[in-house]
Design a protein around this motif. Structure first.
Motif, PDB file in Angstrom:
ATOM      1  N   UNK A  32       0.810  -1.221   0.000  1.00  0.00           N
ATOM      2  CA  UNK A  32       0.000   0.000   0.000  1.00  0.00           C
ATOM      3  C   UNK A  32       0.847   1.278   0.000  1.00  0.00           C
ATOM      4  N   UNK A  33       2.142   1.166   0.237  1.00  0.00           N
ATOM      5  CA  UNK A  33       3.027   2.340   0.186  1.00  0.00           C
ATOM      6  C   UNK A  33       3.397   2.609  -1.267  1.00  0.00           C
ATOM      7  N   UNK A  34       2.541   3.294  -1.963  1.00  0.00           N
ATOM      8  CA  UNK A  34       2.744   3.535  -3.376  1.00  0.00           C
ATOM      9  C   UNK A  34       3.661   4.735  -3.612  1.00  0.00           C
ATOM     10  N   UNK A  35       4.259   4.828  -4.802  1.00  0.00           N
ATOM     11  CA  UNK A  35       5.106   5.982  -5.115  1.00  0.00           C
ATOM     12  C   UNK A  35       4.396   7.297  -4.837  1.00  0.00           C
ATOM     13  N   UNK A  36       5.120   8.197  -4.200  1.00  0.00           N
ATOM     14  CA  UNK A  36       4.574   9.494  -3.811  1.00  0.00           C
ATOM     15  C   UNK A  36       4.163   9.568  -2.361  1.00  0.00           C
ATOM     16  N   UNK A  37       4.003   8.418  -1.701  1.00  0.00           N
ATOM     17  CA  UNK A  37       3.601   8.414  -0.294  1.00  0.00           C
ATOM     18  C   UNK A  37       4.715   8.985   0.577  1.00  0.00           C
ATOM     19  N   UNK A  38       4.341   9.769   1.575  1.00  0.00           N
ATOM     20  CA  UNK A  38       5.308  10.305   2.531  1.00  0.00           C
ATOM     21  C   UNK A  38       5.517   9.293   3.650  1.00  0.00           C
ATOM     22  N   UNK A  39       6.800   9.120   4.036  1.00  0.00           N
ATOM     23  CA  UNK A  39       7.138   8.166   5.091  1.00  0.00           C
ATOM     24  C   UNK A  39       8.113   8.811   6.067  1.00  0.00           C
ATOM     25  N   UNK A  40       8.207   8.208   7.234  1.00  0.00           N
ATOM     26  CA  UNK A  40       9.170   8.615   8.248  1.00  0.00           C
ATOM     27  C   UNK A  40      10.218   7.517   8.381  1.00  0.00           C
ATOM     28  N   UNK A  41      11.479   7.927   8.459  1.00  0.00           N
ATOM     29  CA  UNK A  41      12.584   6.997   8.687  1.00  0.00           C
ATOM     30  C   UNK A  41      13.033   7.186  10.130  1.00  0.00           C
ATOM     31  N   UNK A  42      12.725   6.198  10.947  1.00  0.00           N
ATOM     32  CA  UNK A  42      12.912   6.331  12.397  1.00  0.00           C
ATOM     33  C   UNK A  42      14.193   5.639  12.830  1.00  0.00           C
ATOM     34  N   UNK A  43      15.307   6.365  12.751  1.00  0.00           N
ATOM     35  CA  UNK A  43      16.576   5.893  13.282  1.00  0.00           C
ATOM     36  C   UNK A  43      16.908   6.669  14.536  1.00  0.00           C
ATOM     37  N   UNK A  44      18.207   7.012  14.706  1.00  0.00           N
ATOM     38  CA  UNK A  44      18.582   7.842  15.854  1.00  0.00           C
ATOM     39  C   UNK A  44      17.905   9.197  15.778  1.00  0.00           C
ATOM     40  N   UNK A  45      17.698   9.671  14.541  1.00  0.00           N
ATOM     41  CA  UNK A  45      16.895  10.871  14.329  1.00  0.00           C
ATOM     42  C   UNK A  45      15.812  10.559  13.309  1.00  0.00           C
ATOM     43  N   UNK A  46      14.721  11.249  13.384  1.00  0.00           N
ATOM     44  CA  UNK A  46      13.612  11.016  12.457  1.00  0.00           C
ATOM     45  C   UNK A  46      13.821  11.838  11.204  1.00  0.00           C
ATOM     46  N   UNK A  47      13.758  11.166  10.051  1.00  0.00           N
ATOM     47  CA  UNK A  47      13.975  11.802   8.758  1.00  0.00           C
ATOM     48  C   UNK A  47      12.743  11.552   7.903  1.00  0.00           C
ATOM     49  N   UNK A  48      12.319  12.580   7.181  1.00  0.00           N
ATOM     50  CA  UNK A  48      11.154  12.460   6.316  1.00  0.00           C
ATOM     51  C   UNK A  48      11.593  12.151   4.884  1.00  0.00           C
ATOM     52  N   UNK A  49      10.835  11.295   4.226  1.00  0.00           N
ATOM     53  CA  UNK A  49      11.129  10.950   2.849  1.00  0.00           C
ATOM     54  C   UNK A  49       9.853  10.639   2.096  1.00  0.00           C
ATOM     55  N   UNK A  50      10.023  10.325   0.821  1.00  0.00           N
ATOM     56  CA  UNK A  50       8.867   9.912   0.018  1.00  0.00           C
ATOM     57  C   UNK A  50       9.234   8.642  -0.734  1.00  0.00           C
ATOM     58  N   UNK A  51       8.221   7.817  -0.947  1.00  0.00           N
ATOM     59  CA  UNK A  51       8.394   6.571  -1.688  1.00  0.00           C
ATOM     60  C   UNK A  51       8.477   6.897  -3.176  1.00  0.00           C
ATOM     61  N   UNK A  52       9.359   6.193  -3.887  1.00  0.00           N
ATOM     62  CA  UNK A  52       9.542   6.449  -5.315  1.00  0.00           C
ATOM     63  C   UNK A  52       9.618   5.134  -6.072  1.00  0.00           C
ATOM     64  N   UNK A  53       9.109   5.125  -7.296  1.00  0.00           N
ATOM     65  CA  UNK A  53       9.216   3.962  -8.168  1.00  0.00           C
ATOM     66  C   UNK A  53      10.659   3.789  -8.613  1.00  0.00           C
ATOM     67  N   UNK A  54      11.023   2.555  -8.931  1.00  0.00           N
ATOM     68  CA  UNK A  54      12.364   2.236  -9.395  1.00  0.00           C
ATOM     69  C   UNK A  54      12.329   1.929 -10.896  1.00  0.00           C
ATOM     70  N   UNK A  55      13.385   2.319 -11.614  1.00  0.00           N
ATOM     71  CA  UNK A  55      14.555   3.055 -11.155  1.00  0.00           C
ATOM     72  C   UNK A  55      14.223   4.511 -10.832  1.00  0.00           C
ATOM     73  N   UNK A  56      15.074   5.136 -10.035  1.00  0.00           N
ATOM     74  CA  UNK A  56      14.839   6.511  -9.621  1.00  0.00           C
ATOM     75  C   UNK A  56      15.184   7.457 -10.762  1.00  0.00           C
ATOM     76  N   UNK A  57      14.357   8.463 -10.941  1.00  0.00           N
ATOM     77  CA  UNK A  57      14.614   9.434 -12.014  1.00  0.00           C
ATOM     78  C   UNK A  57      14.444  10.846 -11.476  1.00  0.00           C
TER      79      UNK A  57
END
Length: 296
Positions: A271-296
């Motif tokens: 369900x995490x389709x390209x364009x969806x916003x996600x959080x990367x929860x490591x030592x610090x929280x980083x925001x990203x977006x899901x992208x189709x492959x290959x990346x362009x």
């Protein structure tokens, strides 16, 4: 020219693979029974993409099989799974006259000029007095050209650092076995089936799951790219969360000078389709977006 641009537009030397040699009178028959490619039909002097699976159909390795002679083959796999590939093949190596050996990390010419510099045609394996060269078809159509060299390397091909190679590999959407995909991965989740699986050859190790999904099913996870366009550095191993819910794990990350952003790979819930916003929860929280492959 940066190392990343060298790989995209020119030529660079990398060493991402290991080679398992399979030699003996029964080599072709043995490999036909354990690999997903149609080894029986593979001509001497040719290479093909292939998968090595567990009996239940999950991924051990993906790579290339080189037909050097009727009784001599080489299986090229990602470096992290070189040892486990050798061990896995050995478990099924009974009542056959074959010998298995794991070689060192060979040089690989990577980039648009690779075939020209190596003097090899697409899909060809060329034996020479001092070794061989083999064209390795990219896992994704239109992906970066590459040629494996066993023996002396061409002069003046610059070695490229691992971080630059990681960025170009992630852009191309190529997962590393043992890093981005593993024995929990179904090949279709990482789009590794096209060009690597014969659906007409008959039985091979792990065939049932791959064939069932191809004919009447779908997978619940997919390999996706992640692009971090805001501030922050994503940490490999960080949980990927969507609306507070864990949907995967970031397995590779590097900074792309072409995209001007940190990029990564993760096997995510469907369900995490390209364009969806996600959080990367490591030592610090980083925001990203899901992208189709290959990346362009």
């Amino acid at each position: 020219m940066s190392d990343q641009e060298r790989l995209r537009r020119g030529l660079g030397l990398v060493r991402p693979y290991r080679v398992v040699s399979v030699v003996g009178p029964d080599a072709r028959r043995f490999l036909h029974g354990v690999l997903s490619a149609d080894v029986a039909a593979l001509p001497v002097g040719a290479s093909t993409r292939t998968l090595l699976l567990e009996p239940r159909g999950k991924l051990v390795a993906h790579g290339w099989l080189l037909a050097i002679a009727d009784d001599r083959f080489a299986l090229v796999v990602d470096e992290p799974v070189g040892v486990s590939t050798l061990e896995h093949l050995g478990r099924f190596c009974f009542r056959v006259d074959v010998e298995l050996e794991l070689g060192e990390r060979p040089g690989v010419l990577w980039g648009p000029r690779a075939r020209e510099r190596a003097g090899v045609e697409p899909g060809a394996v060329v034996s020479r007095a001092d070794g061989l060269v083999a064209d390795l078809a990219p896992p994704r159509s239109g992906g970066p050209p590459r040629v494996l060299v066993l023996g002396p390397l061409p002069d003046e091909v610059p070695a490229v650092d691992e971080e630059a190679f990681a960025a170009v590999r992630i852009e191309a959407g190529e997962p590393v076995a043992g890093v981005d995909v593993d024995t929990t991965t179904i090949p279709q989740e990482a789009e590794l089936v096209a060009g690597a699986v014969s659906f007409t050859k008959g039985c091979y190790l792990g065939q049932e799951l791959v064939a069932r999904i191809d004919s009447r099913g779908h997978v619940n996870r997919l390999l996706r790219g992640i692009v971090v366009e805001a501030d922050g550095v994503p940490a490999v191993g960080a949980e990927v969360r969507r609306a507070g819910r864990r949907v995967g794990t970031l397995t590779s990350a590097a900074r792309s000078d072409r995209l001007g952003a940190w990029i990564g790979l993760a096997v995510l819930r469907r369900e995490c389709e390209p364009g969806a916003e996600v959080e990367l929860a490591g030592e610090e929280q980083v925001l990203g977006r899901v992208a189709a492959l290959p990346l362009s």
